[in-house]
Design an enzyme around this catalytic site. Structure first.
Site: not given
Length: 388
Positions: A86, A88, A243, A262
């Protein structure tokens, strides 16, 4: 403002059945316990366990006091197997994605939604036990050594090495192309043959294949740093950092967000186009974040609007003319002096604090998550419904 809070563990499938219970001294549920959220995020707000707002959510209690919602979220995280691969978004991407999905009529709790709020989610993780993670891209030459070694055992891995040399390995691996599946299967079978030469990479292959067989994330993982944190060591994961945590117990501090993009290693919603739009492809030299020793505490200060401190003794925090806002998690119990009053926290007790000036905490072991650069509260706090 001193608000005692608590929350129940979230039962994600990758969670440990014992680590959180052992650390917090709680009764294990018998199932996986992945995260304890100590914050006001509407996805799982902590509940107030003392004071005038007892029984309310922390978000409701803060709103009732006409104060800004927290700009951070503290978690206790326990992984028994790999989390999703994933990244962000930053603030700009989060606001745009949230507005776009709202306009499309996607419910905010829908499983196929990518943006659940309009906020960025930078993350800091500090290891409590030895902690294994994948974090950021390593030197491509190191990844090529591993892919070439696998290809020498099974030629079906060779396209992955060729794509890495061409500079589009990540896009190809997440494309779902049939030759990707062939390469993943070949790498899984060839992993034991490279264990003597590349033991950590062989272990990464085995770990991921055991829980996510056939997932393209297995080969993506070989492009990344495999990091082992000893207790007290930390990683900082800014916007765009790719990560996946693999195993261990840690204290995680992040922005007030649940936006997760994801790419694999999960049965949850995968959004490859959006992940590729935000991911940082640059090579990361060393993903670890150094700590700073203060009187009675160890501080972790990433380039983010928050910091984390571990207190082991007597520690003073805050400064005159500044707002002191954050979460205290007292592993061994703690005494907190705030605005002329002393508050006691039992072992594993937690509280939200919001006050002008300074505070003092005495504890054998406690964590404090703090907002940074928060000015003192004006007489009229303004729009208390927005994150500060």
């Amino acid at each position: 403002m001193f608000v005692p809070i608590a929350n129940a563990p979230r039962s994600y499938a990758w969670g440990s059945t014992s680590l959180i219970a052992d650390y917090l001294g709680s009764e294990p549920s018998g199932g996986p316990e992945a995260e304890v959220w100590l914050g006001a995020h509407p996805g799982c707000p902590a509940r107030v366990v003392g004071g005038p707002h007892r029984g309310a959510g922390l978000d409701e209690a803060i709103a009732a006091e006409r104060r800004p919602q927290p700009a951070l979220l503290l978690k206790v995280l326990a992984a028994a197997e790999p989390l999703s691969l994933q990244a962000h978004p930053d603030d700009v991407r989060a606001r745009a994605g949230f507005a776009r999905e709202d306009a499309a009529g996607i419910p905010r709790d829908a499983p196929h939604r990518s943006y659940r709020d309009p906020f960025a989610k930078p993350e800091l993780i500090v290891a409590v036990t030895p902690f294994e993670a994948l974090c950021g891209f390593r030197d491509p030459a190191l990844a090529l050594e591993v892919l070439d070694a696998l290809a020498a055992v099974d030629a079906r891995v060779a396209p992955a090495a060729a794509r890495l040399r061409a500079g589009d390995a990540l896009e190809w691996l997440l494309s779902g192309a049939p030759d990707v599946a062939d390469a993943v299967g070949a790498a899984t079978g060839a992993g034991p043959a490279i264990a003597a030469q590349h033991p950590r990479d062989a272990d990464t292959i085995a770990r991921i294949a055991a829980t996510h067989p056939g997932d393209a994330g297995l080969l993506v993982a070989l492009l990344m740093h495999r990091v082992r944190l000893e207790p007290g060591e930390a990683l900082y994961l800014p916007a765009g950092n790719l990560h996946a945590y693999l195993e261990g117990l840690g204290i995680e501090l992040m922005g007030p967000s649940d936006n997760v993009l994801r790419g694999g290693l999960t049965p949850k919603h995968v959004d490859v186009p959006e992940l590729l739009a935000v991911v940082d492809r640059s090579t990361l030299a060393d993903p670890r974040l150094p700590s700073l020793e203060l009187d009675g505490a160890t501080a972790y200060r990433p380039e983010a609007p928050f910091e984390l401190r571990r207190v082991r003794g007597l520690h003073r925090l805050g400064e005159p003319g500044r707002r002191l806002r954050g979460v205290v998690l007292a592993i061994s119990g703690a005494s907190v002096e705030l605005e002329g009053a002393r508050h006691e926290l039992a072992p594993a007790g937690a509280a939200w604090i919001d006050a002008d000036g300074t505070a003092e905490i005495a504890a054998r072991d406690a964590w404090i998550a703090l907002e940074r650069d928060t000015p003192a509260r004006p007489d009229n706090p303004g729009d208390a419904g927005r994150h500060s």
